[in-house]
Scaffold this motif. Structure first.
Motif, short mmCIF file in Angstrom:
data_model
loop_
_atom_site.label_atom_id
_atom_site.label_comp_id
_atom_site.label_asym_id
_atom_site.label_seq_id
_atom_site.Cartn_x
_atom_site.Cartn_y
_atom_site.Cartn_z
N PRO A 29 0.82 -1.22 0.00
CA PRO A 29 0.00 0.00 0.00
C PRO A 29 0.85 1.27 0.00
O PRO A 29 0.36 2.34 -0.36
CB PRO A 29 -0.79 -0.13 1.31
N THR A 30 2.12 1.15 0.43
CA THR A 30 3.01 2.31 0.49
C THR A 30 4.39 1.92 -0.02
O THR A 30 4.72 0.73 -0.16
CB THR A 30 3.16 2.84 1.94
N TRP A 31 5.21 2.95 -0.28
CA TRP A 31 6.55 2.71 -0.80
C TRP A 31 7.43 1.97 0.21
O TRP A 31 8.35 1.25 -0.18
CB TRP A 31 7.19 4.05 -1.16
N GLU A 32 7.15 2.12 1.50
CA GLU A 32 7.94 1.44 2.52
C GLU A 32 7.88 -0.07 2.36
O GLU A 32 8.85 -0.78 2.64
CB GLU A 32 7.47 1.84 3.92
N TRP A 33 6.74 -0.58 1.90
CA TRP A 33 6.62 -2.02 1.66
C TRP A 33 7.57 -2.46 0.53
O TRP A 33 8.18 -3.54 0.62
CB TRP A 33 5.18 -2.38 1.29
N ILE A 34 7.68 -1.64 -0.50
CA ILE A 34 8.57 -1.96 -1.61
C ILE A 34 10.02 -1.98 -1.13
O ILE A 34 10.80 -2.87 -1.50
CB ILE A 34 8.41 -0.93 -2.75
N ILE A 35 10.38 -1.01 -0.31
CA ILE A 35 11.74 -0.98 0.25
C ILE A 35 12.01 -2.22 1.09
O ILE A 35 13.07 -2.86 0.97
CB ILE A 35 11.95 0.30 1.08
N ALA A 36 11.05 -2.58 1.94
CA ALA A 36 11.21 -3.78 2.76
C ALA A 36 11.37 -5.03 1.90
O ALA A 36 12.20 -5.91 2.19
CB ALA A 36 10.01 -3.93 3.70
N ALA A 37 10.61 -5.12 0.82
CA ALA A 37 10.71 -6.26 -0.09
C ALA A 37 12.09 -6.33 -0.72
O ALA A 37 12.68 -7.42 -0.86
CB ALA A 37 9.63 -6.17 -1.17
N ASN A 38 12.64 -5.17 -1.09
CA ASN A 38 13.98 -5.16 -1.69
C ASN A 38 15.06 -5.53 -0.69
O ASN A 38 16.06 -6.15 -1.05
CB ASN A 38 14.26 -3.78 -2.29
N VAL A 39 14.88 -5.17 0.57
CA VAL A 39 15.82 -5.59 1.61
C VAL A 39 15.82 -7.11 1.74
O VAL A 39 16.88 -7.76 1.77
CB VAL A 39 15.48 -4.93 2.96
N LEU A 40 14.62 -7.69 1.80
CA LEU A 40 14.52 -9.15 1.89
C LEU A 40 15.09 -9.81 0.64
O LEU A 40 15.75 -10.86 0.72
CB LEU A 40 13.06 -9.57 2.09
N LEU A 41 14.85 -9.21 -0.53
CA LEU A 41 15.38 -9.77 -1.78
C LEU A 41 16.90 -9.73 -1.78
O LEU A 41 17.55 -10.68 -2.25
CB LEU A 41 14.83 -8.98 -2.97
N GLY A 42 17.48 -8.66 -1.23
CA GLY A 42 18.93 -8.59 -1.14
C GLY A 42 19.49 -9.67 -0.24
O GLY A 42 20.53 -10.29 -0.56
N ILE A 43 18.84 -9.90 0.89
CA ILE A 43 19.28 -10.97 1.79
C ILE A 43 19.15 -12.33 1.10
O ILE A 43 20.04 -13.19 1.19
CB ILE A 43 18.47 -10.93 3.10
N ASN A 44 18.03 -12.53 0.42
CA ASN A 44 17.82 -13.77 -0.32
C ASN A 44 18.93 -14.01 -1.34
O ASN A 44 19.49 -15.11 -1.42
CB ASN A 44 16.46 -13.70 -1.03
N GLN A 45 19.27 -12.98 -2.10
CA GLN A 45 20.33 -13.12 -3.10
C GLN A 45 21.68 -13.39 -2.44
O GLN A 45 22.46 -14.24 -2.89
CB GLN A 45 20.41 -11.85 -3.94
N GLY A 46 21.97 -12.65 -1.35
CA GLY A 46 23.24 -12.82 -0.68
C GLY A 46 23.44 -14.22 -0.13
O GLY A 46 24.55 -14.75 -0.13
N LEU A 47 22.35 -14.83 0.34
CA LEU A 47 22.45 -16.18 0.90
C LEU A 47 22.31 -17.26 -0.16
O LEU A 47 23.17 -18.15 -0.28
CB LEU A 47 21.37 -16.36 1.98
N SER A 48 21.24 -17.20 -0.95
CA SER A 48 20.95 -18.32 -1.84
C SER A 48 21.87 -18.36 -3.06
O SER A 48 22.40 -19.43 -3.40
CB SER A 48 19.47 -18.27 -2.28
N TRP A 49 22.08 -17.22 -3.74
CA TRP A 49 22.95 -17.26 -4.92
C TRP A 49 24.38 -17.57 -4.51
O TRP A 49 25.09 -18.33 -5.17
CB TRP A 49 22.88 -15.93 -5.68
N SER A 50 24.82 -17.02 -3.38
CA SER A 50 26.17 -17.33 -2.90
C SER A 50 26.32 -18.82 -2.65
O SER A 50 27.36 -19.42 -2.97
CB SER A 50 26.46 -16.56 -1.61
N MET A 51 25.29 -19.44 -2.08
CA MET A 51 25.40 -20.88 -1.79
C MET A 51 25.42 -21.70 -3.07
O MET A 51 26.10 -22.73 -3.13
CB MET A 51 24.22 -21.33 -0.90
N THR A 52 24.69 -21.28 -4.09
CA THR A 52 24.74 -22.05 -5.34
C THR A 52 26.14 -22.04 -5.92
O THR A 52 26.61 -23.06 -6.46
CB THR A 52 23.74 -21.50 -6.38
#
Length: 334
Positions: A29-52
């Protein structure tokens, strides 16, 4: 986490963190949600792509690291390109939200399920490699690994600075090149072609350059790749016309493909198996920091000297990075 907790657990954690991302963006509903999603996406990439990357390096052993990393990067960037096409197509038919993000839900769910139920930990492969290639300095703290990868080990330093500069010019290219082309009068379609050629060649050729580094060595491909990128930037900055700029974009793609998988393989060669995951994480820290540094540096330079000179200066920096690799890096026995 990978060294202490295990590769598979870290991979699963990465996908678990990424699972809420498409839902947050769909329902934001707000831009803050988009920012939070990108933070989680960054963590996801840092963990999962690194492990692959790390798990493939564990699986293949020292003689086929280039192949493993090349396949991983090729598959990842091919998926990025295909998903960009599919989401764009869905958005034109159904709108920006929510339908295009259904793909994200499918990807996140598949990644989590496959990681939890199909993927096996590579701990035994790592133990076997350590027993076959014993080294004296096996037990290092993270601070020691950070310093070694960043500065004190000549091979790891050479790789880290080359990764940073490679992504620095990549970050510059996404911000400055479209504006440079638009200022020269190109329409959106032609700008899209120029910007699409670069990642398409880069992503595709990695499946070739990675295995080549297993046969020819890492150093030559990395240094030459940096120089090929520099020539591409000089062509774009100094010459005028769509044909020349297309050639420059092709050279950028070829040079990046020569560098990207080989740097990951070179770091894996230089690090002991007991701290290789940490060395790769530090290398990726410096490499991906290059995106931010490139965007900021290019923006400041462009404001002072203009687009063409900014592209040329980044080209000089890229060429110099290749020289550093030539002077400092040594091929490691495999």
């Amino acid at each position: 986490l990978a060294d202490r907790w295990g590769r598979k657990k870290t991979l699963v954690l990465g996908w678990a963190v990424g699972l809420p991302v498409p839902f947050l963006i769909m329902w934001a509903p707000t831009w803050e949600w988009i920012i939070a999603a990108n933070v989680l996406l960054g963590i996801n990439q840092g963990l999962s792509w690194s492990m692959t990357v790390i798990m493939k390096v564990d699986l293949v052993g020292p003689r086929q690291r280039g192949l493993a990393v090349g396949l991983n990067e090729f598959a990842g960037y091919l998926a990025v390109g295909l998903t960009a096409f599919l989401t764009g197509y869905l958005a034109t038919i159904y709108g920006l939200r929510p339908v295009p993000f259904y793909l994200g839900i499918g990807y996140a769910a598949a990644g989590l399920l496959l990681s939890a139920w199909v993927v096996r930990d590579t701990r035994e492969h790592l133990a076997l490699e350590r027993s076959q290639h014993p080294r004296i300095e096996s037990f290092l703290s993270f601070g020691e690994v950070f310093m070694r990868t960043s500065l004190t080990d000549r091979n790891l330093f050479a790789a880290s600075q080359a990764g940073l500069v490679n992504n620095l010019n990549d970050g510059m290219s996404w911000g400055i090149l479209p504006l440079f082309f638009a200022g020269a009068g190109l329409n959106v379609e032609r700008i899209g072609i120029l910007k699409g050629v670069y990642p398409a060649i880069w992503g595709t050729l990695q499946v070739v350059t990675g295995p080549l580094s297993d046969r020819w060595g890492r150093k030559g491909l990395i240094a030459t790749g940096m120089w090929v990128q520099a020539v591409g930037l000089f062509v774009i900055a100094a010459l005028d016309g769509f044909g020349w700029w297309l050639l420059g974009s092709v050279l950028l793609g070829v040079g990046t493909a020569m560098v990207y998988p080989c740097l990951l393989a070179a770091v894996s060669d230089a690090a002991d198996p007991s701290w290789r995951a940490r060395a790769l994480s530090v290398y990726r820290f410096w490499r991906d920091l290059g995106y931010a540094i490139g965007a900021l540096t290019a923006g400041l330079l462009a404001a002072v000297v203009g687009f063409a000179w900014t592209i040329a200066v980044i080209g000089v920096l890229t060429f110099t990075s290749g020289v550093v690799v030539t002077l400092l890096m040594k091929e490691q026995p495999r």
